[in-house]
Design an enzyme around this catalytic site. Structure first.
Site, PDB file in Angstrom:
ATOM      1  N   LYS A 180       0.890  -1.174   0.000  1.00 12.40           N
ATOM      2  CA  LYS A 180       0.000   0.000   0.000  1.00 12.40           C
ATOM      3  C   LYS A 180       0.922   1.217   0.000  1.00 12.40           C
ATOM      4  O   LYS A 180       1.598   1.511   0.973  1.00 12.40           O
ATOM      5  CB  LYS A 180      -0.878  -0.026   1.252  1.00 12.40           C
TER       6      LYS A 180
ATOM      7  N   GLU B 152       7.835   0.277  12.564  1.00 13.05           N
ATOM      8  CA  GLU B 152       8.959   1.217  12.612  1.00 13.05           C
ATOM      9  C   GLU B 152       8.341   2.603  12.654  1.00 13.05           C
ATOM     10  O   GLU B 152       7.791   3.072  11.668  1.00 13.05           O
ATOM     11  CB  GLU B 152       9.809   0.983  11.367  1.00 13.05           C
TER      12      GLU B 152
ATOM     13  N   CYS C 176      13.139   8.959   9.754  1.00 12.46           N
ATOM     14  CA  CYS C 176      12.745   8.451  11.077  1.00 12.46           C
ATOM     15  C   CYS C 176      13.924   8.446  12.037  1.00 12.46           C
ATOM     16  O   CYS C 176      13.756   8.686  13.220  1.00 12.46           O
ATOM     17  CB  CYS C 176      12.124   7.080  10.954  1.00 12.46           C
TER      18      CYS C 176
ATOM     19  N   GLU D   2       8.327  14.253  17.599  1.00 13.93           N
ATOM     20  CA  GLU D   2       9.016  14.192  16.303  1.00 13.93           C
ATOM     21  C   GLU D   2       8.531  15.347  15.425  1.00 13.93           C
ATOM     22  O   GLU D   2       7.333  15.518  15.220  1.00 13.93           O
ATOM     23  CB  GLU D   2       8.663  12.851  15.652  1.00 13.93           C
TER      24      GLU D   2
HETATM   25  P1  NAD Z   1       0.939   7.830   8.805  1.00  8.46           P
HETATM   26  O1  NAD Z   1       1.532   6.928   9.794  1.00  8.46           O
HETATM   27  O2  NAD Z   1      -0.479   8.220   9.020  1.00  8.46           O
HETATM   28  O3  NAD Z   1       1.008   7.195   7.322  1.00  8.46           O
HETATM   29  C1  NAD Z   1       1.944   6.223   6.920  1.00  8.46           C
HETATM   30  C2  NAD Z   1       1.248   5.185   6.057  1.00  8.46           C
HETATM   31  O4  NAD Z   1       0.203   4.550   6.799  1.00  8.46           O
HETATM   32  C3  NAD Z   1       0.583   5.735   4.791  1.00  8.46           C
HETATM   33  O5  NAD Z   1       0.740   4.809   3.737  1.00  8.46           O
HETATM   34  C4  NAD Z   1      -0.892   5.808   5.205  1.00  8.46           C
HETATM   35  O6  NAD Z   1      -1.766   5.741   4.119  1.00  8.46           O
HETATM   36  C5  NAD Z   1      -1.026   4.592   6.083  1.00  8.46           C
HETATM   37  N1  NAD Z   1      -2.156   4.649   7.031  1.00  8.46           N
HETATM   38  C6  NAD Z   1      -2.673   5.751   7.637  1.00  8.46           C
HETATM   39  N2  NAD Z   1      -3.695   5.393   8.459  1.00  8.46           N
HETATM   40  C7  NAD Z   1      -3.813   4.050   8.377  1.00  8.46           C
HETATM   41  C8  NAD Z   1      -4.672   3.094   9.004  1.00  8.46           C
HETATM   42  N3  NAD Z   1      -5.606   3.450   9.874  1.00  8.46           N
HETATM   43  N4  NAD Z   1      -4.488   1.796   8.702  1.00  8.46           N
HETATM   44  C9  NAD Z   1      -3.529   1.408   7.835  1.00  8.46           C
HETATM   45  N5  NAD Z   1      -2.696   2.271   7.206  1.00  8.46           N
HETATM   46  C10 NAD Z   1      -2.835   3.574   7.475  1.00  8.46           C
HETATM   47  O7  NAD Z   1       1.876   9.092   8.697  1.00  8.46           O
HETATM   48  P2  NAD Z   1       1.541  10.516   8.044  1.00  8.46           P
HETATM   49  O8  NAD Z   1       0.195  11.011   8.459  1.00  8.46           O
HETATM   50  O9  NAD Z   1       1.783  10.419   6.598  1.00  8.46           O
HETATM   51  O10 NAD Z   1       2.644  11.410   8.757  1.00  8.46           O
HETATM   52  C11 NAD Z   1       2.412  11.883  10.086  1.00  8.46           C
HETATM   53  C12 NAD Z   1       3.652  11.789  10.914  1.00  8.46           C
HETATM   54  O11 NAD Z   1       4.125  10.437  10.951  1.00  8.46           O
HETATM   55  C13 NAD Z   1       4.866  12.544  10.410  1.00  8.46           C
HETATM   56  O12 NAD Z   1       4.824  13.879  10.724  1.00  8.46           O
HETATM   57  C14 NAD Z   1       5.985  11.823  11.075  1.00  8.46           C
HETATM   58  O13 NAD Z   1       6.169  12.285  12.382  1.00  8.46           O
HETATM   59  C15 NAD Z   1       5.514  10.403  11.109  1.00  8.46           C
HETATM   60  N6  NAD Z   1       6.106   9.601  10.019  1.00  8.46           N
HETATM   61  C16 NAD Z   1       7.134   8.810  10.333  1.00  8.46           C
HETATM   62  C17 NAD Z   1       7.732   8.057   9.346  1.00  8.46           C
HETATM   63  C18 NAD Z   1       8.880   7.171   9.665  1.00  8.46           C
HETATM   64  O14 NAD Z   1       9.673   6.858   8.800  1.00  8.46           O
HETATM   65  N7  NAD Z   1       8.987   6.695  10.873  1.00  8.46           N
HETATM   66  C19 NAD Z   1       7.279   8.123   8.040  1.00  8.46           C
HETATM   67  C20 NAD Z   1       6.184   8.936   7.747  1.00  8.46           C
HETATM   68  C21 NAD Z   1       5.611   9.659   8.769  1.00  8.46           C
END
Ligand code: NAD
Length: 481
Positions: A174, A249, A283, A383
């Site tokens: 996804k 992660e 991250c 973060e």
């Molecule tokens: P997120 O965790 O919401 O999204 C990451 C992935 O998860 C995306 O593909 C999203 O579509 C999916 N997702 C979202 N809700 C879901 C659910 N309920 N079930 C399954 N999948 C779902 O992150 P974001 O909103 O894009 O970013 C927000 C914050 O997350 C950032 O500001 C940052 O702090 C953190 N982040 C961390 C990393 C990392 O590498 N650790 C990467 C992206 C974001």
């Protein structure tokens, strides 16, 4: 650049049941393309396709070296197409073109490494006396679901996909809503190397719709997620309900402890890579520096000079490696980071440089250094996921460790000193899955990576990651005579 990009399910390019999503170029703020948006029915079709491949044995019955060769060939395919992939990655994600090339090369490296590892997953024989022959084997879980973040869409998919395929799993990926385009080359690579249809499915969809349908699907056997803590909790909950394992992660608030005897010239390079690479959207970014009182002021000056040395402009205008930084992934993420900087000022910290949005179209934030940060401030705990470095002070080693360990996270940590005893003692006490001594980001695909605490569980990279994708079977044979 084509206007419309589709999902890839069961070897076919298809529209999405939820319509389309606009993909924005964060370097200009303009629309780049549209991508098909999957709904729960699309997710189900992808999972069923992957399950058929798994049940057929088309992947899992292969001699591992054959799978390994296909996985390696996927990496070579990416390298052969790296200029195309990198260009699209820069356009959708905002990073400099030279950084995008590093990301594609890094992705290819995962396929090289895990392709090589495929035939090393060996069981053992357990002695039970003369009347028995007992052995263990490792079998793939079956359908591996991989939910990808937007900061390194190519490298993060490569990280899980390569290891999952090498161990014989069929995959449903996804992709992130903000950066779905560059993942298309994984489908082309899977076709080019002759993987069976349905072994690799790639779809974009909203997190709460397609993401949630995938992580809660009863025929998914294993989940890999990289992203935020709240989403990680939702995914772990879904996994628990289906009793399947997941790897999480979830980012960090990682700290470098800089002692008075550290090589400060060399540390300038760690500042540059540690917090300004990918505009800090990493991250394992070095988002906190804990500086010894005696060198604090000169270290802050050095940080400011590194931050000011960076030219910030659209990634497409940065083909060559150099002191440059691109846009953040979206205006929303940029505004969130800028707001966190203002809030830190409100709590008494000092913005020594940066902190402002650039007055040009696109999601740009100045490289930022904040001093006078204390461990209780929000900026020291949460973060930012942007080019924002927080500086704290310490007086003795115990205090440095206490500050470094004083967040709910524990992804990576660093200690900078010429004293090896001090470094090894810190490495033992730091609560993090990886400790860097005298070089931030030391290591590579070979070195296991993952979190303590709220940074998640399970390990990616290295040989450790292979065990995420297999389960142990023990076979005990009663012998006659
Ligand atoms: P997120 O965790 O919401 O999204 C990451 C992935 O998860 C995306 O593909 C999203 O579509 C999916 N997702 C979202 N809700 C879901 C659910 N309920 N079930 C399954 N999948 C779902 O992150 P974001 O909103 O894009 O970013 C927000 C914050 O997350 C950032 O500001 C940052 O702090 C953190 N982040 C961390 C990393 C990392 O590498 N650790 C990467 C992206 C974001």
């Amino acid at each position: 650049m084509k206007d419309y990009w589709q999902n890839y399910i069961d070897g076919a390019w298809v529209d999405g049941g939820a319509g389309r999503i606009d993909v924005i170029n964060p370097g200009t703020g303009e629309k780049l393309a549209e991508h098909a948006l999957a709904d729960a029915a699309d997710v189900d079709r992808a999972v069923q396709a992957a399950r058929r491949v798994h049940m057929s044995g088309a992947l899992s019955d292969l001699r591992p070296v054959e799978r390994g060769r296909m996985v390696q060939a996927m990496g070579r395919y990416l390298l052969e197409h790296k200029d195309e992939v990198a260009e699209v990655l820069t356009l959708e994600q905002g990073k400099p073109l030279w950084e995008a090339l590093i990301e594609v090369e890094g992705a290819a490296r995962y396929f090289e490494y895990y392709g090589n590892q495929a035939e090393t997953v060996e069981g053992r024989s357990i002695p039970l006396g003369k009347d028995y022959f007992d052995f263990t084997t490792y079998e793939p879980f079956g359908v591996s679901a991989q939910i990808i973040p937007w900061n390194y869409p190519v490298e993060m998919t490569a990280r899980s996909l390569s290891a999952a395929l090498a161990t014989g799993n069929a995959c449903v990926i996804k992709t992130p809503e903000l950066t779905p385009l560059s993942n298309e080359w994984f489908a082309h690579a899977a076709e080019a190397v002759g993987l069976p249809k349905g072994a690799v499915n790639i779809l974009c969809g909203l997190g709460h719709e397609a993401g949630s349908a995938l992580s809660g699907h009863p025929q998914v056997n294993q989940i890999v997620f990289t992203g935020s803590v709240p989403t990680g909790i939702a995914i772990a909950t879904a996994a628990a309900q289906n009793v399947v394992p997941c790897v999480l992660e979830l980012g960090g608030k990682s700290a470098a402890i800089v002692h008075s005897d550290a090589d400060l010239d060399a540390f300038e390079n760690d500042i540059r890579w540690g917090i300004y690479f990918n505009a800090g959207q990493v991250c394992s970014a070095m988002s906190r520096v804990i500086a010894h009182d005696s060198i604090h002021d000169q270290l802050v000056e050095r940080m400011v000079s590194v931050a000011k040395s960076l030219t910030v402009l659209p990634g497409t205008e940065q083909p060559e490696f150099g002191p440059t930084m691109g846009a953040m992934v979206s205006e929303g993420q940029r505004d969130r980071a800028a707001d966190m900087v203002s809030a830190a000022e409100g709590q008494g910290a000092r913005v020594v440089t940066g902190g402002r949005k650039l007055n040009i179209p696109g999601a740009f934030l100045e490289p930022t250094v904040i001093s006078g940060v204390t461990p209780d401030m929000t900026i020291a705990q949460d973060e930012v996921f942007g080019p924002v470095l927080s500086v704290l002070k310490f007086r003795d080693d115990a205090e440095a460790i206490e500050i470094a360990n004083g967040t709910p996270y524990g992804l990576v940590s660093g200690v900078f000193t010429r004293d090896i005893d001090r470094a090894t003692s810190a490495a033992r006490q730091l609560r993090a899955g990886q400790v860097f001594v005298n070089e931030w980001y030391a290591g590579g695909v070979e070195t296991p990576f993952g979190g303590y605490g709220k940074s998640g569980y399970g390990r990616e990279k290295g040989r450790e990651a292979l065990w995420n994708y297999v389960q142990t079977k023990n076979v005990a044979i009663r012998l006659k005579g």
